[in-house]
Design a protein around this motif. Sequence first.
Motif, PDB file in Angstrom:
ATOM      1  N   PHE A 151     -17.229 -13.739 -43.226  1.00  0.00           N
ATOM      2  CA  PHE A 151     -16.175 -12.975 -43.233  1.00  0.00           C
ATOM      3  C   PHE A 151     -16.510 -11.561 -43.850  1.00  0.00           C
ATOM      4  N   ALA A 152     -17.376 -11.576 -44.967  1.00  0.00           N
ATOM      5  CA  ALA A 152     -17.703 -10.276 -45.702  1.00  0.00           C
ATOM      6  C   ALA A 152     -18.774  -9.311 -44.721  1.00  0.00           C
ATOM      7  N   THR A 153     -19.633 -10.230 -44.061  1.00  0.00           N
ATOM      8  CA  THR A 153     -20.425  -9.309 -43.267  1.00  0.00           C
ATOM      9  C   THR A 153     -19.638  -8.830 -41.769  1.00  0.00           C
ATOM     10  N   ILE A 154     -18.950  -9.802 -41.160  1.00  0.00           N
ATOM     11  CA  ILE A 154     -18.352  -9.654 -40.048  1.00  0.00           C
ATOM     12  C   ILE A 154     -17.421  -8.509 -40.142  1.00  0.00           C
ATOM     13  N   GLY A 155     -16.678  -8.445 -41.257  1.00  0.00           N
ATOM     14  CA  GLY A 155     -15.577  -7.456 -41.463  1.00  0.00           C
ATOM     15  C   GLY A 155     -16.209  -6.044 -41.545  1.00  0.00           C
ATOM     16  N   LEU A 156     -17.350  -5.964 -42.488  1.00  0.00           N
ATOM     17  CA  LEU A 156     -18.001  -4.621 -42.175  1.00  0.00           C
ATOM     18  C   LEU A 156     -18.605  -4.230 -41.137  1.00  0.00           C
ATOM     19  N   GLY A 157     -19.210  -5.292 -40.183  1.00  0.00           N
ATOM     20  CA  GLY A 157     -19.728  -4.995 -39.016  1.00  0.00           C
ATOM     21  C   GLY A 157     -18.692  -4.478 -38.057  1.00  0.00           C
ATOM     22  N   LEU A 158     -17.608  -5.020 -37.975  1.00  0.00           N
ATOM     23  CA  LEU A 158     -16.515  -4.612 -37.165  1.00  0.00           C
ATOM     24  C   LEU A 158     -16.126  -3.338 -37.579  1.00  0.00           C
ATOM     25  N   ALA A 159     -15.897  -2.817 -38.887  1.00  0.00           N
ATOM     26  CA  ALA A 159     -15.503  -1.366 -39.333  1.00  0.00           C
ATOM     27  C   ALA A 159     -16.675  -0.556 -38.898  1.00  0.00           C
ATOM     28  N   ALA A 160     -18.009  -0.934 -38.535  1.00  0.00           N
ATOM     29  CA  ALA A 160     -19.239  -0.057 -38.375  1.00  0.00           C
ATOM     30  C   ALA A 160     -19.118   0.099 -36.931  1.00  0.00           C
ATOM     31  N   LEU A 161     -18.633  -0.916 -36.121  1.00  0.00           N
ATOM     32  CA  LEU A 161     -18.800  -0.889 -34.696  1.00  0.00           C
ATOM     33  C   LEU A 161     -18.526   0.544 -33.964  1.00  0.00           C
ATOM     34  N   PRO A 162     -17.385   1.210 -34.131  1.00  0.00           N
ATOM     35  CA  PRO A 162     -17.405   2.458 -33.380  1.00  0.00           C
ATOM     36  C   PRO A 162     -18.287   3.635 -33.859  1.00  0.00           C
ATOM     37  N   VAL A 163     -19.198   3.466 -34.880  1.00  0.00           N
ATOM     38  CA  VAL A 163     -20.229   4.418 -35.289  1.00  0.00           C
ATOM     39  C   VAL A 163     -21.291   4.153 -35.014  1.00  0.00           C
ATOM     40  N   ARG A 164     -21.973   5.018 -33.893  1.00  0.00           N
ATOM     41  CA  ARG A 164     -23.441   4.517 -33.063  1.00  0.00           C
ATOM     42  C   ARG A 164     -24.341   4.398 -34.209  1.00  0.00           C
ATOM     43  N   ALA A 165     -24.483   5.304 -35.192  1.00  0.00           N
ATOM     44  CA  ALA A 165     -25.664   5.130 -36.341  1.00  0.00           C
ATOM     45  C   ALA A 165     -25.436   3.817 -37.036  1.00  0.00           C
ATOM     46  N   LEU A 166     -24.327   3.355 -37.184  1.00  0.00           N
ATOM     47  CA  LEU A 166     -24.203   2.001 -38.076  1.00  0.00           C
ATOM     48  C   LEU A 166     -23.763   0.922 -37.226  1.00  0.00           C
ATOM     49  N   ARG A 167     -24.118   0.721 -35.960  1.00  0.00           N
ATOM     50  CA  ARG A 167     -24.009  -0.145 -34.944  1.00  0.00           C
ATOM     51  C   ARG A 167     -25.098  -1.176 -35.441  1.00  0.00           C
ATOM     52  N   TRP A 168     -26.132  -0.918 -36.083  1.00  0.00           N
ATOM     53  CA  TRP A 168     -27.220  -2.245 -36.351  1.00  0.00           C
ATOM     54  C   TRP A 168     -26.397  -3.159 -37.223  1.00  0.00           C
ATOM     55  N   LEU A 169     -25.522  -2.458 -38.079  1.00  0.00           N
ATOM     56  CA  LEU A 169     -24.821  -3.359 -39.079  1.00  0.00           C
ATOM     57  C   LEU A 169     -23.916  -4.332 -38.242  1.00  0.00           C
TER      58      LEU A 169
END
Length: 926
Positions: free
Chosen positions: A116-134
């Motif tokens: 949950f900790a990682t998938i939550g951060l990943g979903l929040a970063a999903l719209p940002v192209r520079a953070l999509r690697w997360l």
Amino acid sequence: MGLLTAALGVFVLVGWVTEHSGIKSVIEGAVDMKANTAVGLLLSGMALCLLDSRGQGLRVRVGQAMGLAVALLGLVTLGQFAFGWSLGIDELLFRDTSGFFTPHPGRMSPYSAVAFATIGLGLAALPVRALRWLALVAGSLALLIGAFSFIGYLWGASEVVTDQFASPVAVHTAFGFILIGAGTLIACLAMDGRAIGKFRDLSSVEKRSLAGFVATLVILLIAGGVTYRATVTDAESAAMVVHTQQVRVTLGRMYGAASDAESQQRSYLLGGNASQNEDFRTHAAQAMTEAGTLTQLVADNPDQSKRMADLRTALQERMERLERLADIFETSGLAAAQEVVREGEGIKLMAEIRAMVSEMDSTEAALLTAREAEAARDGEQTLVSLLVTLAVAVGGFLILFLGIRREMNSRARAEDALRRSEESLSVTLHSIGDAVLATDTEGRVTRMNPVAENLTGWNQADAHGLPIAEVFRIINEETRKPAIIPVDKVLASGEVQGLANHTVLIAREGTERPIADSAAPIRDRQGNILGVVLVCRDVSAERAAEKALRDSEARYRTLFEEIDEGFCIIEMIFGPEEKPVDYRFLEINPSFERQTGLSDAVGKRMRELAPEHEEHWFEIYGHIALTGESRRFQNRAEQLHRTYDVYAFRFGDPTKRHVAILFNDITERRRTEEHVAHLNADLQKQAAQLEAANKELEAFSYSVSHDLRAPLRHVQGYVEMLARDSQDVLPEKSRRYLCTISEAARDMGQLIDDLLSFSRMGRAELHEETFELNELVDEVRGELAIAAGGRDIHWTVATLPPVRGDQAMLKQVLVNLLGNAVKYTRGRTPAVIEIGCAPGADGWLEFFVRDNGAGFDMKYADKLFGVFQRLHRADEFEGTGIGLANVRRIIARHEGRTWAEGKPDAGATVYFTLKAVAIDRPAHTR
């Protein structure tokens, strides 16, 4: 996948509300999905659904907030595990009433917290192209945790699904992590069009290899689970065999210890040795210890447990009896002890113990046989499972290898065909005279032929991958504004597009060329558009040709309108058997009417305009129309009262039978020619008469010369004889008379010779050759040196150019001119004679002989070159007056001219001209 994940969370929350254990756990006896876990799945699934849209709208921000809430839930739970916190969030929604012991009721597994900790951060970063690697990392980690736990349940691996290391993940929680992890990964790929494009661009062999690998992996997972279960069962069977053997061994040790205790007790009673009593107690304690161990070993077997309870009771009673017997021996003596032994209770009890031990051992022996057989079967099943798994793996990879090999062979054949096609395409492109550029579906250049490279200034390597607008720069020729490249239109409509007129291509180095072009879609066999092909060509030459054609047309029209000759184009009309019977005027020029006298002839037939027109006109023009042979001729048109000079030729398509006619009215010229012919005939008669007269004159000249020479010779001979014979007799005056008569006879002879020479000069044939005039001058000067008699004469002779002519005649010219210069400078001291040359007009050379002699009056210059014309008295200067007339006649025979300039007592200059001769020679000055 987001919707399925959210639905799973709602489903489990309903189970918590209704306290339905089957919903919370799914598998009976397995761990539950905690309420917080269900909330995390619900929020993450909803966030994934909201974040599927692109942009930064309210929907996306809400989705990011939900993702951060999920990350916070996981991080707080991890903090509780790491730091021993108890923040009260585990049972915030529902109280955990499960029967399983846990030190933290309601708390999700630490694995779930990490996910949950990682998938939550990943979903929040999903719209940002520079953070999509997360987001990619988070999705992969959640997918890995879910898959690992799910495989544990699939295989029944207790190491994974029990709390051996940490609280396990519920089976439906694992499935939820698989959904949300895979969904996040797919969302990342969907938002990155290049990744999707790369997947779509995978070749068939790559796609089939990937599908085969996934299928083989699934089969291996299933076969691995089966093998794992078979291995576990085999291990359990082996453990049961060992367990049974351990029960029998322990049972034997217990019975042996009991027997040893009884034997040591008997020895103690008989011998009274205290050490033997201690041994008894040791063996008795060992027997009870083994009995306790045996009780634990047979706890899994109810029958054996019951027997073991009875056996343990009997053994305890027997050991207690032996203990009491020892006490009786010690207190009452041997007799009392023997009395107790003789009662036989101990022997009876020992017999029961032996019977029970024997029964238990027989039971364990039977169990051992059965369990050994079961272990053998389990071993066989394990081996079969391993072999099956290996066979499945080998078979899967073999099938995959064969499929790949088949695809590779097919691909090799396709590549070979593609290479041949590519070579053919390359040769074709190189052979095309127009420029060809190809693009992909994004409008980027993929191919160019050499003509396109020359036209655009870009080579294939530099232009590949660049936007077509950067390589193919075009503007409107009139407005100078950028023109639209129709690639997008072609890709959108799939139809052929052309550029606007007056389009100019700007090459890489800035050169501008007018072009004509078109754009068309490139399609595969299914009709899908793969790109666009642009075909263009440089129309500079065509523009120039069009201009030249217009200019030529204008010149033709001007010539057609302005020429003085008549011009017309006719259409021949034929009768039966291709006999020409008439012709129709299609086009005429303005001079036509003036040359023919026919008006309004266009569209009319010749028979209408001149019904009596001669047949031979139709025959000539008909022959030209049928054969294509041009004709030039002159004919009389009697009805038009004119004679024409005509040039006719076939015009245009032979099937139309048109003839172009250029003609001129030569009626007046014919009359003039006829008149000239009459004049020529008269002139020929006169020439013949003149020739006859010349012959008669020549005969007369010879006759006169001979007839005159004979009396002159007689006169001169007799005078000389008389003067010689009467030299002493005649007086001085008479002798002077004779001398005068003799000189007059000599002068008369010289005059006759000069006349004959003058006459011959007019008729003698020229023998032309090229020679050096300076050499001829030197020769004549040498001859005149004797006549000069040692006079003081200064000669100035320029370097004269070579000349072409009759050398003998031109020598006579120099003899006369230089001789006159020497004669007329008599009395001058010194005498100055100059010979020079100057360039004249039109390639002529002007030669001159200048002296400082007696000169002459210019008013008599026209008489100077006449026959017998003298400007000085005979007693002043001798001569016959024929020399300069001879010079003029010789120079005239060489097509030159002569003239003279002078003043009395100031010298004279005589000029003559000859044609220049081009001869290379070194220059020198004399």
